[in-house]
Design an enzyme around this catalytic site. Structure first.
Site, PDB file in Angstrom:
ATOM      1  N   LYS A  27       0.682  -1.304   0.071  1.00 17.03           N
ATOM      2  CA  LYS A  27      -0.009   0.047   0.016  1.00 17.03           C
ATOM      3  C   LYS A  27       0.970   1.329  -0.147  1.00 17.03           C
ATOM      4  O   LYS A  27       1.998   1.126   0.225  1.00 17.03           O
ATOM      5  CB  LYS A  27      -0.982   0.045   1.167  1.00 17.03           C
ATOM      6  N   ASP A  80      -2.849  -1.601  10.166  1.00 17.61           N
ATOM      7  CA  ASP A  80      -3.250  -1.612   8.726  1.00 17.61           C
ATOM      8  C   ASP A  80      -3.849  -2.751   8.495  1.00 17.61           C
ATOM      9  O   ASP A  80      -4.222  -2.921   7.125  1.00 17.61           O
ATOM     10  CB  ASP A  80      -1.770  -1.675   8.070  1.00 17.61           C
TER      11      ASP A  80
END
Length: 335
Positions: free
Chosen positions: A14, A166
């Protein structure tokens, strides 16, 4: 119990397009406002249920350790290439917790092939954990068909948030999160809380970028220890609208408040940002708590050409990849 088939997937990395600190929490974490996109820089993960208790994890690098060490200009036993295979690895932790939560007998055999560097701010460990959680659920359903599918969301989301801030982002999909069917195939999310409160949304257009990991990891804890919460925190509202194509503005700005303290901890970040800018790319920033940096490109062709240029001009070892936004979660395959 019997052993399951092999389940495999490709955990993506990401990028944080926006990251602001809103407040310091009593639990030591920070309240965040961050916008993340998944990108097609991927690890490979496969697992199966076994009769032997515990988690047996093997790790290698793609295409091999020697090739990655050569790119980074480090030795093959350098700590940058070290990936734990015990309880320090989030894959091991999440599968142990899944076994405990579901009351499963037996254990897991896991093969992890790494592409995403550690200590980069790209969420590789969190993505691996999320994929292990998804694959683990599917494998457990095969060996324990009595498990109700209705409990998937209620069980997996709390486990994901427990393992790491996350991890819930990489679980993605509408069916898991209880979102409308039309939001499947999401590529982007705004995260608040400590990162676990998610609002997924599709991008109006794919994003292309070049990511540069400058052969230097940065401690997340040390970066946050040097941070101060701004008196007037910035909001990601405008960026979210722009990414969805809902803003009349044709330009948007990115932001990462962790960039300044990370630059004070690593001398490799400033050259990375400078080289990305000189390569003709825009919106040059660090992702997460670093040390990986990225810049946006107009197309996949521009990203590929810039990455080729950077490989010959960046001073020192680095992993440099052209990337584009991708969907989460990744497709699951069964062998």
């Amino acid at each position: 119990m019997t052993e399951s088939r092999w389940y495999h997937t490709s955990p993506p990395a990401k990028l944080n397009l926006f990251l602001e600190l809103l407040a310091r929490r009593e639990d030591g974490f920070h309240e965040l406002d961050t916008v993340m996109i998944a990108i097609d820089w991927r690890d490979e993960l496969r697992l199966r249920r076994t009769t032997q208790p515990g988690v047996r994890l093997s790790v290698d690098w793609i295409p091999n350790r020697a090739a990655v060490a050569n790119e980074l200009q480090v030795s093959e036993d350098d700590e940058l290439l070290f990936i734990p295979t015990d309880g320090k690895n989030l894959v091991v932790r999440v599968l142990n917790r899944l076994s405990e939560t579901l009351g499963l007998e037996g254990g897991w055999e896991v093969q992890l092939n790494k592409n995403i560097p550690s200590g980069a701010g790209m969420g590789g460990a969190s993505s691996d954990a999320a994929s292990a959680l998804q694959l683990g659920w599917e494998a457990a359903c095969e060996t324990h068909p009595e498990m109700p599918a209705s409990s998937k969301r209620e069980l997996l989301l709390p486990l994901a948030a427990e393992i790491g801030s996350d991890v819930p982002f990489f679980l993605g999909g509408a069916s898991l999160l209880g979102a409308p069917k039309s939001t499947e195939g999401i590529q982007c999310a705004r995260a608040t809380g400590r990162g676990e409160k998610l609002e997924f949304f599709p991008l109006a257009n794919p994003l292309h970028a070049v990511v540069l990991y400058p052969a230097a990891s940065v401690s997340t804890a040390k970066v946050y220890s040097r941070c101060t919460v701004p008196d007037s925190p910035r909001s990601s509202d405008d960026l979210v609208l722009a990414l969805q194509g809902m803003s009349a503005e044709t330009t948007f700005s990115l932001h990462n408040t962790l960039e300044a303290p990370a630059r004070g901890l690593s001398s490799r970040i400033d050259p990375a940002l400078e080289c990305l800018s000189k390569a003709g790319l825009t919106h040059c920033h660090m992702t997460g708590s670093g040390s990986a940096c990225f810049a946006l490109a107009d197309s996949s062709q521009q990203a590929a050409l810039a990455a080729k240029t950077l490989r010959s001009t960046f001073p020192g070892g680095a992993l440099i990849r052209p990337v584009m936004s991708c969907v989460v979660p990744s497709e699951i395959h069964i062998a």
